[in-house]
Design an enzyme around this catalytic site. Structure first.
Site, PDB file in Angstrom:
ATOM      1  CG  ASP A 139      -7.856   4.177  -0.813  1.00 41.28           C
ATOM      2  OD1 ASP A 139      -7.673   2.962  -0.978  1.00 41.28           O
ATOM      3  OD2 ASP A 139      -7.242   4.847   0.040  1.00 41.28           O
ATOM      4  CD  GLU A 177      -0.074   6.022  -3.812  1.00 44.23           C
ATOM      5  OE1 GLU A 177       0.270   6.450  -2.692  1.00 44.23           O
ATOM      6  OE2 GLU A 177      -0.906   5.131  -3.959  1.00 44.23           O
ATOM      7  CG  ASP A 184      -2.267   0.597   0.960  1.00 45.83           C
ATOM      8  OD1 ASP A 184      -2.334   1.555   0.160  1.00 45.83           O
ATOM      9  OD2 ASP A 184      -3.258   0.130   1.544  1.00 45.83           O
TER      10      ASP A 184
END
Length: 713
Positions: free
Chosen positions: A490, A421, A418
């Site tokens: 998300d 980025e 997760d």
């Protein structure tokens, strides 16, 4: 021994404004053939260089039917390896010729013309052509005559680096696909402007496929943008050292993707447990709860391959271990799961809490990202933290040792990466942070590739060559070779978001990342007690059945359990979310969900074939209609349906209350499409309206190849 030679040009002169200019002498001065031998034989040439007016430009043959172009001011180009792998040894040498007007490099089916222009022949324009047909694939933009524009504009920065722009005149009527994941219901990217940067639910992979017969990789991890306008294509980098791109020629998207995979790496073999159903929720918060859910699947005879432990199973972010208060015997837990035939995936976040037990050591050893000024914090949710620096090879090795000791040695099978980025506090101030590899504004797009490499290399180091799958919230060019399974972040629980995931899946595949999935039902904003969400969830489940990985996940409401640990911390253990198992939504939803999980099991041999194609030749599992039917104009911009492999056409229902929909069936009369629900057979090249009750997704088999699914939908 390979040498570098200069090939002389023919004796030609031109006259302008009453002056005569010997262009043959100019060509001999500005072009240099790289390769060949001391006698001037260019038969073994690999590249050609041009120099003038402070610019060094180099064109290399780089794989079958492909070239790499680099341009830099005042120094020869850098040999950066951001995504491109070295060309395969033993490839046929290109042909390189130099004449009075320029030079030509031919590498298989791509020809590059390097044309001198301007009265003093001191400027250069590149044109890329299909060698066989002579068709222009792409051409650098004109200087505009008196406008004196530059196709390769090296805009200076005070730091000494530059902010370059590469401009091209695109072929008329082209359609463009790829570039990764952008939350928009747009298939043909012609006319789009895209940010070259990662965000939560945005994944920038700067490879685009053109219907004109070429693929183009912007080989630059800088934050920037690209514009695919009607009159020009422009690639902008905010902060870098040089222009660097790779272009390949191919008659079909399939061939272009295969050549791209050869250039940047092939996806690994997907393990068998990647072909079935994966179960997750916002947070299973303790060991017994997770096992009870796994047992619930077995008691109900619902097929399941993998279950996921999401975030905040740790004491603090960056501790990289289970919190023993809630997970007292991880090895016993994984052993029981394995006896049930269920693999375990665990979420790992790259955030290091400033009070984590590992923070001080990582800071001392420079294993963390760094802010340029002010408080050294990269993220402040749920507490102040800084990001692990995945661009530092020593940091990658150090982190893997923690992961091996605290996870894989205890039986954990795979990892969910997760924040890949990374998110940078939610405001994405890329200019404010530094990595080992350089400033984030300059190299930041590389991060998810290196984050995935950390875990891929680690899995290989313990003998898991055929089990390295990383569920990742971002990817960049080359990440596919490190087992990156990208999910779309998300996204919200709306039908508009569902619609956007169709184009995200198509574009990710076209961008060379064949493994893709989403949060079934969307991540945020759901209420499992409402009929509207239940309908959305069913339609999303149907869509997910025909994705590379079928995975259920989301932050469900309205009930959220807040965990209080023995230390009195709430904020370190965020809410758990409402139930998210098939039986959580009522009997009707459960029946439909089990129907499609079972259908996925029936489709397992076909999925295995598709994953093999992805591994062997870079083929995406999710394909726009254009992919299998190139040149069919009616199929060029269909954004709400797709092909799962070559044989199955899927048209998800994306409107609340809809019980039928129109479907375009590509191909001519020689192509047939069989409705997998009612058996009706249609000829290609037409739009049909089909029934779609709530438990039915419109899906069709091409030329009778139903893979055992007829009547199961």
């Amino acid at each position: 021994m390979t040498t570098e030679t200069t090939t002389a040009a023919a004796d030609v002169s031109v006259e302008s404004a009453g002056k005569t200019l010997d262009t043959s002498n100019i060509a001999a001065q500005v072009f240099r053939v790289v390769g060949g031998d001391a006698a001037g034989d260019a038969s073994a040439a690999t590249a050609i260089e041009w120099t003038c007016d402070g610019e060094y430009l180099r064109v290399d043959a780089w794989g079958a039917n492909s070239v790499r172009v680099r341009s830099r001011l005042m120094q020869r180009p850098l040999d950066t390896d951001w995504a491109l792998l070295p060309p395969a040894a033993g490839a046929p040498a290109p042909s390189v010729t130099v004449n009075a007007t320029g030079a030509v490099l031919v590498n298989g089916e791509i020809t590059v013309r390097l044309d001198l222009f301007g009265w003093q022949k001191d400027q250069l324009r590149l044109t890329f052509e299909n060698t066989r047909t002579g068709k222009v694939l792409l051409r650098e933009a004109s200087d505009g005559g008196a406008l004196r524009l530059r196709a390769r504009a090296h805009h200076p920065l005070e730091s000494g680096a530059e902010s370059p722009v590469a401009s091209f005149e695109p072929p008329a009527g082209e359609h463009l696909y790829g570039m990764g994941e952008y939350q928009q219901n747009v298939l043909d990217l012609k006319g789009s402007t895209l940010e070259l940067a990662h965000r939560n639910s945005q994944c920038s992979v700067p490879f685009v496929v053109s219907s004109a017969g070429y693929g183009f990789l912007w080989h630059n991890p800088s934050v920037g943008r690209v514009t695919f306008a009607q009159n020009r294509t422009e690639w902008h980098a905010d902060f870098c050292d040089q222009i660097d791109y790779w272009i390949t020629a191919g008659d079909t998207p399939a061939r272009i993707e295969a050549q791209y995979a050869d250039a940047t790496g092939h996806a690994p073999v997907m393990p068998e447990w990647g072909l079935g159903f994966w179960q997750c929720k916002l947070r299973y918060w303790n060991q017994e709860q997770l096992l009870e859910v796994a047992r619930g699947f077995k008691e109900r005879n619902i097929p399941i391959d993998l279950i996921v432990i999401d975030f905040f199973h740790w004491p603090l972010m960056g501790d990289f271990r289970f919190d023993e208060e809630f997970w007292p015997d991880v090895k016993a837990m994984t052993d029981e799961l394995h006896r049930m035939g269920i693999k375990l995936m665990v979420s790992i976040w790259p955030q290091i809490d400033l009070e984590s037990e590992n923070y001080n050591e990582m800071r001392r050893r420079n294993f963390l990202a760094k802010t340029r000024t002010g408080k050294d914090v990269g993220m402040w949710w749920p507490r102040d933290s800084q990001f692990f620096d995945a661009t530092n090879p020593e940091a990658r090795q150090w982190l893997w040792e923690k992961i091996r000791k605290n996870y894989t040695d205890l039986g954990v099978d795979a990892f969910w990466l997760d924040e890949a980025e990374p998110e940078w506090g939610g405001d994405y101030d890329y200019a404010h942070y530094l990595f080992h590899a350089g400033p984030v504004g300059k190299v930041g797009n590389l991060y998810p590739q290196k984050y995935n490499q950390t875990f891929y290399d680690g899995q290989l180091s313990i003998g898991r060559e055929n089990n390295a799958v990383n569920l990742s919230r971002a990817a960049w060019a080359g990440a596919q070779r490190y087992g990156a399974l990208v999910w779309s972040g998300d996204v919200h629980s709306t039908f508009d978001d569902l619609k956007a995931q169709i184009t995200c899946a198509i574009h990710m595949g076209a961008a060379g990342i064949p493994w893709f999935t989403t949060d079934m039902g969307g991540f945020a904003g759901s209420d499992i007690t409402t009929d509207a969400f239940k309908e959305l969830f069913v339609r999303w489940c149907q869509f997910s059945t025909f994705l590379p990985v079928m995975r259920n996940h989301g932050d469900r409401g309205p009930n959220n359990h807040q965990v209080l640990d023995q230390r009195g911390n709430r904020i370190t253990h965020v809410h758990t979310g409402d139930n998210n198992e098939p039986w959580s939504f009522g009997p009707e939803v459960e029946r439909t969900m089990v129907k499609y999980i079972t259908l996925r099991e029936t489709m397992r041999p076909y999925a295995r074939e598709l994953f093999a194609e992805a591994h062997e030749s870079g083929q995406p599992l999710v394909r726009g209609l254009f992919y299998e039917f190139p040149g069919e104009e009616a199929a060029a911009d269909i954004a709400d349906e797709y092909l799962f492999g070559p044989d199955l056409l899927v048209a998800p229902v994306t409107e609340l209350g809809a019980r039928s929909r129109e479907v375009y069936l590509p191909g001519g009369e020689a192509t047939t499409w069989t409705n997998l629900h009612d058996g009706a057979v249609y000829a290609g090249g037409q739009t049909v309206t089909v029934e779609a009750p709530l438990d039915v997704v419109p899906a069709f088999a091409r030329n009778g190849k139903d893979h055992g699914l007829q009547g199961l939908i």
